[in-house]
Structure formats: structure tokens, C-alpha cells
Design a protein around this motif. Structure first.
Motif, PDB file in Angstrom:
ATOM      1  N   ILE A 195      70.604 -40.374  50.434  1.00  0.00           N
ATOM      2  CA  ILE A 195      70.982 -41.275  51.534  1.00  0.00           C
ATOM      3  C   ILE A 195      72.447 -41.086  51.905  1.00  0.00           C
ATOM      4  O   ILE A 195      72.797 -40.971  53.086  1.00  0.00           O
ATOM      5  N   PHE A 196      73.330 -41.036  50.905  1.00  0.00           N
ATOM      6  CA  PHE A 196      74.750 -40.843  51.203  1.00  0.00           C
ATOM      7  C   PHE A 196      75.015 -39.422  51.702  1.00  0.00           C
ATOM      8  O   PHE A 196      75.939 -39.201  52.490  1.00  0.00           O
ATOM      9  N   SER A 197      74.231 -38.448  51.265  1.00  0.00           N
ATOM     10  CA  SER A 197      74.391 -37.074  51.745  1.00  0.00           C
ATOM     11  C   SER A 197      74.050 -36.971  53.225  1.00  0.00           C
ATOM     12  O   SER A 197      74.688 -36.216  53.966  1.00  0.00           O
ATOM     13  N   VAL A 198      73.039 -37.724  53.669  1.00  0.00           N
ATOM     14  CA  VAL A 198      72.681 -37.736  55.090  1.00  0.00           C
ATOM     15  C   VAL A 198      73.862 -38.212  55.918  1.00  0.00           C
ATOM     16  O   VAL A 198      74.171 -37.643  56.972  1.00  0.00           O
ATOM     17  N   ARG A 199      74.559 -39.248  55.449  1.00  0.00           N
ATOM     18  CA  ARG A 199      75.707 -39.763  56.191  1.00  0.00           C
ATOM     19  C   ARG A 199      76.773 -38.685  56.356  1.00  0.00           C
ATOM     20  O   ARG A 199      77.277 -38.474  57.468  1.00  0.00           O
ATOM     21  N   ILE A 200      77.141 -37.990  55.285  1.00  0.00           N
ATOM     22  CA  ILE A 200      78.203 -36.985  55.369  1.00  0.00           C
ATOM     23  C   ILE A 200      77.761 -35.807  56.220  1.00  0.00           C
ATOM     24  O   ILE A 200      78.518 -35.313  57.073  1.00  0.00           O
ATOM     25  N   SER A 201      76.538 -35.325  56.022  1.00  0.00           N
ATOM     26  CA  SER A 201      76.073 -34.164  56.785  1.00  0.00           C
ATOM     27  C   SER A 201      75.981 -34.469  58.276  1.00  0.00           C
ATOM     28  O   SER A 201      76.356 -33.640  59.112  1.00  0.00           O
ATOM     29  N   VAL A 202      75.496 -35.653  58.625  1.00  0.00           N
ATOM     30  CA  VAL A 202      75.419 -36.039  60.040  1.00  0.00           C
ATOM     31  C   VAL A 202      76.821 -36.192  60.619  1.00  0.00           C
ATOM     32  O   VAL A 202      77.083 -35.781  61.766  1.00  0.00           O
ATOM     33  N   LEU A 203      77.747 -36.762  59.852  1.00  0.00           N
ATOM     34  CA  LEU A 203      79.124 -36.922  60.321  1.00  0.00           C
ATOM     35  C   LEU A 203      79.757 -35.564  60.595  1.00  0.00           C
ATOM     36  O   LEU A 203      80.392 -35.366  61.643  1.00  0.00           O
ATOM     37  N   VAL A 204      79.584 -34.626  59.669  1.00  0.00           N
ATOM     38  CA  VAL A 204      80.158 -33.290  59.852  1.00  0.00           C
ATOM     39  C   VAL A 204      79.533 -32.603  61.060  1.00  0.00           C
ATOM     40  O   VAL A 204      80.238 -32.053  61.915  1.00  0.00           O
ATOM     41  N   ALA A 205      78.209 -32.634  61.154  1.00  0.00           N
ATOM     42  CA  ALA A 205      77.524 -31.940  62.240  1.00  0.00           C
ATOM     43  C   ALA A 205      77.835 -32.563  63.594  1.00  0.00           C
ATOM     44  O   ALA A 205      78.073 -31.845  64.573  1.00  0.00           O
TER      45      ALA A 205
ATOM     46  N   SER B  32      78.539 -25.671  51.584  1.00  0.00           N
ATOM     47  CA  SER B  32      78.495 -26.605  50.463  1.00  0.00           C
ATOM     48  C   SER B  32      77.703 -26.017  49.300  1.00  0.00           C
ATOM     49  O   SER B  32      78.036 -26.247  48.130  1.00  0.00           O
ATOM     50  N   PHE B  33      76.675 -25.263  49.599  1.00  0.00           N
ATOM     51  CA  PHE B  33      75.893 -24.585  48.559  1.00  0.00           C
ATOM     52  C   PHE B  33      76.771 -23.605  47.772  1.00  0.00           C
ATOM     53  O   PHE B  33      76.634 -23.462  46.555  1.00  0.00           O
ATOM     54  N   LEU B  34      77.712 -22.952  48.486  1.00  0.00           N
ATOM     55  CA  LEU B  34      78.614 -22.001  47.838  1.00  0.00           C
ATOM     56  C   LEU B  34      79.801 -22.686  47.158  1.00  0.00           C
ATOM     57  O   LEU B  34      80.617 -22.011  46.527  1.00  0.00           O
ATOM     58  N   GLY B  35      79.907 -23.996  47.311  1.00  0.00           N
ATOM     59  CA  GLY B  35      80.984 -24.731  46.668  1.00  0.00           C
ATOM     60  C   GLY B  35      82.249 -24.833  47.487  1.00  0.00           C
ATOM     61  O   GLY B  35      83.286 -25.270  46.970  1.00  0.00           O
ATOM     62  N   LEU B  36      82.203 -24.435  48.760  1.00  0.00           N
ATOM     63  CA  LEU B  36      83.394 -24.472  49.608  1.00  0.00           C
ATOM     64  C   LEU B  36      83.275 -25.483  50.742  1.00  0.00           C
ATOM     65  O   LEU B  36      84.112 -25.504  51.628  1.00  0.00           O
ATOM     66  N   GLY B  37      82.265 -26.303  50.693  1.00  0.00           N
ATOM     67  CA  GLY B  37      82.086 -27.301  51.734  1.00  0.00           C
ATOM     68  C   GLY B  37      82.567 -28.670  51.277  1.00  0.00           C
ATOM     69  O   GLY B  37      83.689 -28.821  50.820  1.00  0.00           O
ATOM     70  N   VAL B  38      81.706 -29.658  51.398  1.00  0.00           N
ATOM     71  CA  VAL B  38      82.027 -31.022  50.974  1.00  0.00           C
ATOM     72  C   VAL B  38      82.192 -31.048  49.462  1.00  0.00           C
ATOM     73  O   VAL B  38      81.354 -30.528  48.717  1.00  0.00           O
ATOM     74  N   GLN B  39      83.279 -31.654  49.002  1.00  0.00           N
ATOM     75  CA  GLN B  39      83.621 -31.644  47.590  1.00  0.00           C
ATOM     76  C   GLN B  39      83.391 -33.009  46.944  1.00  0.00           C
ATOM     77  O   GLN B  39      83.472 -34.044  47.605  1.00  0.00           O
ATOM     78  N   PRO B  40      83.082 -33.022  45.634  1.00  0.00           N
ATOM     79  CA  PRO B  40      82.938 -34.285  44.917  1.00  0.00           C
ATOM     80  C   PRO B  40      84.222 -35.091  44.990  1.00  0.00           C
ATOM     81  O   PRO B  40      85.302 -34.511  45.093  1.00  0.00           O
ATOM     82  N   PRO B  41      84.156 -36.425  44.972  1.00  0.00           N
ATOM     83  CA  PRO B  41      82.955 -37.231  44.707  1.00  0.00           C
ATOM     84  C   PRO B  41      82.037 -37.415  45.908  1.00  0.00           C
ATOM     85  O   PRO B  41      80.995 -38.050  45.775  1.00  0.00           O
ATOM     86  N   MET B  42      82.430 -36.893  47.095  1.00  0.00           N
ATOM     87  CA  MET B  42      81.519 -36.962  48.234  1.00  0.00           C
ATOM     88  C   MET B  42      80.339 -36.031  48.004  1.00  0.00           C
ATOM     89  O   MET B  42      80.414 -35.097  47.201  1.00  0.00           O
ATOM     90  N   THR B  43      79.264 -36.282  48.707  1.00  0.00           N
ATOM     91  CA  THR B  43      78.070 -35.480  48.546  1.00  0.00           C
ATOM     92  C   THR B  43      77.459 -35.186  49.911  1.00  0.00           C
ATOM     93  O   THR B  43      77.580 -35.991  50.841  1.00  0.00           O
ATOM     94  N   SER B  44      76.852 -34.029  50.041  1.00  0.00           N
ATOM     95  CA  SER B  44      76.157 -33.651  51.270  1.00  0.00           C
ATOM     96  C   SER B  44      74.843 -32.995  50.886  1.00  0.00           C
ATOM     97  O   SER B  44      74.574 -32.734  49.707  1.00  0.00           O
ATOM     98  N   LEU B  45      74.020 -32.713  51.886  1.00  0.00           N
ATOM     99  CA  LEU B  45      72.719 -32.113  51.604  1.00  0.00           C
ATOM    100  C   LEU B  45      72.875 -30.731  50.980  1.00  0.00           C
ATOM    101  O   LEU B  45      72.187 -30.391  50.010  1.00  0.00           O
ATOM    102  N   GLY B  46      73.780 -29.931  51.526  1.00  0.00           N
ATOM    103  CA  GLY B  46      74.011 -28.604  50.954  1.00  0.00           C
ATOM    104  C   GLY B  46      74.608 -28.687  49.563  1.00  0.00           C
ATOM    105  O   GLY B  46      74.307 -27.862  48.686  1.00  0.00           O
TER     106      GLY B  46
END
Length: 265
Positions: free
Chosen positions: A61-71, A204-218
Motif C-alpha cells: 500500500i505504501f509502495s503504491v503511494r511512492i510509485s504513483v507520486l514518482v510517476a 529501484s530493483f537495481l538499488g538506485l531508485g527509492v531508498q529505505p526507509p521509503m518503499t516502492s513497487l520496484g
């Protein structure tokens, strides 16, 4: 029928992103160590937990918020910047036009993933910088579309009449040309939006996108790849959400194109 299902899913995603704090059963950083790697339909965790005992549903749920915000932020930046560059090439002919078109050709020729990796590795990956970088994705498409449509509109009678009445160039482009080409730009935004979601997920999958403690789908997919055999739900849940959301937005884009493009009617 598929379009209405897509619209319904998009509405659900937006509501979840806006009301994440109220909907999520736990905070996305809350740990439940006794129930690490709990399988889905656990009494306390509907979609199970990850390797640290964090609730997968809450993180989703929180990942959806960050991913939608970024996109969403990146799509708006890309459309605004690209449209402005397209209007600039239509108005300033000659060297300025050639320079902007050269930048657009460079953007189209350079793999954006490699460019993003270089920038993020050098400058870091704060969320505002990350959104701004994603905003450079696809701007050359808007520039070319806006340039062609602006040149065509300028050659028509209404733009010339307004110009002869003494209207400034900014008024001509923003008040008269932009509303007439907005439908095409909106369709382009619906096609770019899912691409940015996938790009954000890849970084984010490669570790260069959204960083902890935030979370995203990737980010969730990246963490879940190490537990594909032991706890596949950690990766499959965000991956399924990415696929469903991008497919829904693509269907919406195709529907808007058919509705707004007079040449297809």
C-alpha cells in the motif's frame, strides 16, 4: 469492457495511494520477527510477511503511494518541459531550433537507463532528484509533437489573426494553440506514465531508485528476488500490481486516443 475495468483499477490505485495511512493495517517499517516469512492468509498478515517480518500488504500500500507520486510528478515534468521545448522550436527557428532538436536526438539515442544510473551514482538518489531525473524521460516525444502541432496551428487562420491583433507569443501559444493540441498531449501522457512506472521499478530493483526507509513497487521486487524459492509472494505481489496498473493505464491511453483523435473516427 476492458477500459471500464482499467478505469476501476486506476481509481482503486489512486484511492489507496491517497489513503495509505488509513488503509494499511501496519506501518511499512513495523517488524513482526516471530512471524518472519509468514505465508499469505496468515491470521495477522493477509499477504504474508517478508524476511524481516514486515507486512507485505502494508508495504504494498505504501509502495503504491511512492510509485504513483514518482510517476505522476515525472510525467508532469516531462510533458511540461517537452511541450515548452516544442513551442520554442516552433517559435525560434534557425540555430535555436537546431540545438533543441539536437538535444532531442541525443535523448532518443542515449539509453535512459544508462544515463539514470550515471546520474544517480554520481549525485545520489534523494527523492526530489529522482523525480526530476525521471521527468527527463520521454520529453523529446512531447517536444516533437508540440513542435509539429504548433507549426501546423500557427499556419492556420486563428493563430495568425490573434497574432495580428497584437497578442504576445506566450499568449498565442498558451491561450490559443495549447488548448487545441492538449488532447494529443494528454494521450501521450497516458502512454508515458506506465513507462515511467516501469523505469522507476527497474532502477529501484537495481538499488538506485527509492531508498529505505521509503518503499516502492520496484524496491519490493528487488528485495523479493532473493526469496523467490522460499517466499515467492514477496516479489509476486508487487510485480502483479505493476503489470496490472501499467496495463490499465495503457488501455486508458488507447481508449483516449480513439476518442480524441479525429483522424481515427
Amino acid at each position: 469492457m476492458s477500459v471500464y475495468l482499467g478505469l476501476l483499477w486506476i481509481a482503486i490505485v489512486v484511492v489507496v495511494a491517497v489513503l495509505a495511512n488509513q488503509i494499511a493495517p501496519y506501518q511499512h517499517t513495523a517488524l513482526d520477527l516471530p512471524n518472519r516469512l509468514a505465508s499469505p492468509f496468515h491470521p495477522k498478515h493477509l499477504l504474508g510477511t517478508d524476511e524481516l517480518g514486515r507486512d507485505v500488504l502494508s508495504r504494498l500500500i505504501f509502495s503504491v503511494r511512492i510509485s504513483v507520486l514518482v510517476a505522476l510528478g515525472a510525467t508532469i515534468i516531462s510533458a511540461s518541459f517537452g511541450t515548452a521545448m516544442g513551442f520554442a522550436t516552433a517559435h525560434f527557428r534557425g540555430r535555436i531550433e537546431q540545438f533543441i532538436l539536437m538535444l532531442a536526438d541525443f535523448q532518443a539515442a542515449m539509453p535512459f537507463l544508462i544515463l539514470s544510473l550515471s546520474v544517480l551514482a554520481f549525485f545520489g538518489n534523494a527523492l526530489p532528484l529522482f523525480i526530476g531525473l525521471m521527468g527527463l524521460y520521454g520529453w523529446e516525444r512531447y517536444a516533437r509533437i508540440a513542435r509539429g502541432l504548433a507549426i501546423s496551428a500557427s499556419a492556420q487562420g486563428y493563430a495568425g489573426a490573434v497574432r495580428q491583433l497584437g497578442a504576445s507569443p506566450s499568449r498565442v501559444y498558451l491561450r490559443h494553440i495549447l488548448p487545441n493540441i492538449s488532447s494529443t498531449l494528454i494521450v501521450s501522457m497516458t502512454l508515458t506514465f506506465p513507462e515511467i512506472i516501469l523505469m522507476e521499478s527497474s532502477l529501484s530493483f537495481l538499488g538506485l531508485g527509492v531508498q529505505p526507509p521509503m518503499t516502492s513497487l520496484g524496491n519490493m521486487v528487488g528485495y523479493g528476488r532473493e526469496y523467490m524459492t522460499r517466499a515467492p509472494w514477496i516479489m509476486f505481489a508487487p510485480a502483479a500490481l505493476i503489470v496490472t496498473t501499467t496495463l490499465s493505464i495503457s488501455l486508458l491511453g488507447d481508449w483516449l486516443r480513439d476518442r480524441l483523435d479525429k483522424g481515427l473516427q
